[in-house]
Write an enzyme that holds these catalytic residues in place. Structure first.
Site, PDB file in Angstrom:
ATOM      1  CD1 TRP A  90      -2.356  -2.164   1.497  1.00 17.12           C
ATOM      2  CD2 TRP A  90      -3.115  -0.872  -0.161  1.00 17.12           C
ATOM      3  NE1 TRP A  90      -3.444  -2.792   0.926  1.00 17.12           N
ATOM      4  CE2 TRP A  90      -3.926  -2.026  -0.085  1.00 17.12           C
ATOM      5  CE3 TRP A  90      -3.402   0.081  -1.147  1.00 17.12           C
ATOM      6  CZ2 TRP A  90      -5.004  -2.249  -0.951  1.00 17.12           C
ATOM      7  CZ3 TRP A  90      -4.485  -0.141  -1.997  1.00 17.12           C
ATOM      8  CH2 TRP A  90      -5.265  -1.300  -1.894  1.00 17.12           C
TER       9      TRP A  90
ATOM     10  CG  ASP B 127      -3.343   3.871   4.110  1.00 15.17           C
ATOM     11  OD1 ASP B 127      -4.404   3.631   4.728  1.00 15.17           O
ATOM     12  OD2 ASP B 127      -3.074   3.382   2.986  1.00 15.17           O
TER      13      ASP B 127
ATOM     14  CE  LYS C 170      -9.338  -2.810   2.908  1.00 12.00           C
ATOM     15  NZ  LYS C 170      -8.152  -2.049   2.633  1.00 12.00           N
TER      16      LYS C 170
HETATM   17  C1  LIG Z   1      -7.688  -1.299   1.367  1.00 16.26           C
HETATM   18  C2  LIG Z   1      -6.591  -0.329   1.564  1.00 16.26           C
HETATM   19  C3  LIG Z   1      -6.459   0.834   0.775  1.00 16.26           C
HETATM   20  C4  LIG Z   1      -7.261   1.217  -0.430  1.00 16.26           C
HETATM   21  O1  LIG Z   1      -8.414   0.879  -0.643  1.00 16.26           O
HETATM   22  P1  LIG Z   1      -9.373   1.338  -1.818  1.00 16.26           P
HETATM   23  O2  LIG Z   1     -10.513   1.867  -1.027  1.00 16.26           O
HETATM   24  O3  LIG Z   1      -9.640   0.085  -2.535  1.00 16.26           O
HETATM   25  O4  LIG Z   1      -8.724   2.382  -2.623  1.00 16.26           O
HETATM   26  C5  LIG Z   1      -5.435   1.699   1.047  1.00 16.26           C
HETATM   27  N1  LIG Z   1      -4.575   1.445   2.037  1.00 16.26           N
HETATM   28  C6  LIG Z   1      -4.661   0.354   2.799  1.00 16.26           C
HETATM   29  C7  LIG Z   1      -3.679   0.149   3.890  1.00 16.26           C
HETATM   30  C8  LIG Z   1      -5.670  -0.570   2.591  1.00 16.26           C
HETATM   31  O5  LIG Z   1      -5.751  -1.659   3.366  1.00 16.26           O
END
Ligand SMILES: *Cc1c(COP(=O)(O)O)cnc(C)c1O
Length: 362
Positions: free
Chosen positions: A105, A176, A200
């Site tokens: 990521w 993030d 998530k």
């Molecule tokens: C799932 C995830 C994302 C991005 O997700 P999208 O909504 O599909 O763009 C970004 N960073 C992390 C750490 C993630 O687990």
């Protein structure tokens, strides 16, 4: 209904109580005669839903008053563009953004940021195949970065950073937290920006929550789309245009549910217990393998490999037969992955551990 445990990395398991409440309220929200999906985002009913969701989120995470909570769209990947477009204007152009590359990521964030700024990868775990994070003393930070970006839980690689890094001077820390927000206590005041896609640990896909310190709201580049300009979004209380109303509603139900369960401190206690249980089963002998350095093992996403990978299909089929779903690892790394977010009960982890032991013939 059959009892299953869903280990998907995202979209992921939600609390049963929340889904039941949403079902009960589906056709008629609180006597309004309408589904939340049908409501105007500017009507009093939905405004009360959004305000309560934000208030509960702030309370859960202890968001200080000098931070805005923005309900956005575009997902985590969208933030990879929205954040630089809102922040690199802090410095003369072309500005530099510092990154720590800890896995898939943060890798995607680096790639996107190059469109808006110079990128300095201050440290990378790539040489270890992202099984560890280079120690902070080795990070080559720039003196004058627009910000330092970090992904504190790498969902694919299963690497979690549990400490708050030290920055150079007043460099804002941008993190993030998509896959571990609300799973552990954090001191929000140490960060400039925290962002998380909802799918998530929060709610359905489509909602992205960004927490921004107020002094960072006003540095957007002229090319930044108006609908993603933080100052404008903050002033419109995240209703510059139609927000993802149903996602905000479900997120609000999740927040209320978390408060009832004892808040983030209680979630963290449970998550530590769940992670211990699962890693202990993986470490019991060499039948399974988690390759991440113990101090960086994620409490949320647990990738693992079978020593004999020719048994992968058999392992997954047996798991499915027991109602243990979505254990296949991300295609980029293979193997298996169990995501054990807030909404995964300890009974689910225990059921997986029982299966791991049985399949290994212990
Ligand atoms: C799932 C995830 C994302 C991005 O997700 P999208 O909504 O599909 O763009 C970004 N960073 C992390 C750490 C993630 O687990």
């Amino acid at each position: 209904m059959t009892q299953v445990y869903n280990f998907s990395a995202g979209p992921a398991v939600l609390p049963k109580e929340v889904l039941r409440q949403a079902a009960d309220e589906m056709l008629d929200w609180h006597g309004s005669g309408m589904s939340v999906m049908e409501m105007s985002h500017r009507g009093p009913e939905f405004i009360s839903i959004a305000k309560q969701a934000e208030a509960d989120f702030r309370e859960l995470l202890g968001v200080p008053d000098n931070y805005k909570v923005l309900f956005l769209q575009g997902g985590g990947l969208g933030q990879n563009a929205i954040i630089p477009m809102n922040m690199v204007g802090r410095k003369p152009q072309p500005a530099t953004i510092d990154f720590v590359h800890t896995g898939s990521w943060s890798g995607k964030s680096i790639k996107e940021a190059k469109r808006y700024a110079n990128v300095n990868v201050a440290a990378s775990g790539e040489a270890s195949r992202f099984t560890t994070v280079p120690p902070q003393e080795t990070w080559q930070l720039s003196a004058d970065a627009a910000y330092l970006h970090l992904c504190t839980n790498e969902t694919i690689d299963g690497v979690e950073i549990g400490y708050v890094p030290t920055v150079q001077g007043d460099t804002p820390l941008v993190v993030d937290m998509s896959s571990h927000i609300l799973s552990r206590q954090v001191d929000v005041s140490k960060y400039g920006v925290i962002f998380a896609g909802a799918q998530k640990n929060i709610g359905p896909a489509g909602l992205t929550i960004t927490i921004v310190r107020e002094d960072l709201l006003d540095h957007a580049l002229p090319i930044c789309p108006g609908v993603f300009n933080w100052r404008a979004v903050a002033e419109a209380e995240s209703m510059l245009n139609t927000p993802p109303t149903y996602g905000i509603y479900i997120a609000g139900l999740v927040f209320a549910h978390l408060k009832k369960q004892g808040g983030v401190a209680e979630m963290e206690r449970r998550n530590i217990e769940k992670a211990r249980l699962l890693y202990a089963a993986l470490d019991a002998d060499d039948f399974y393998q988690n390759r991440v350095a113990p101090e960086y093992r994620s409490r949320m996403n647990v990738p693992f490999y079978l020593r004999d990978e020719s048994l992968n299909e058999q392992f997954l089929a047996g798991a499915k037969a027991r109602g243990l779903l979505q254990l296949k690892g991300h295609k980029s790394v293979g193997g298996m992955r169990a995501s054990i977010y807030n909404a995964m009960p300890i009974e689910g982890v225990q059921a997986l551990v029982d299966y791991l032991n049985e399949f290994a013939g212990r």
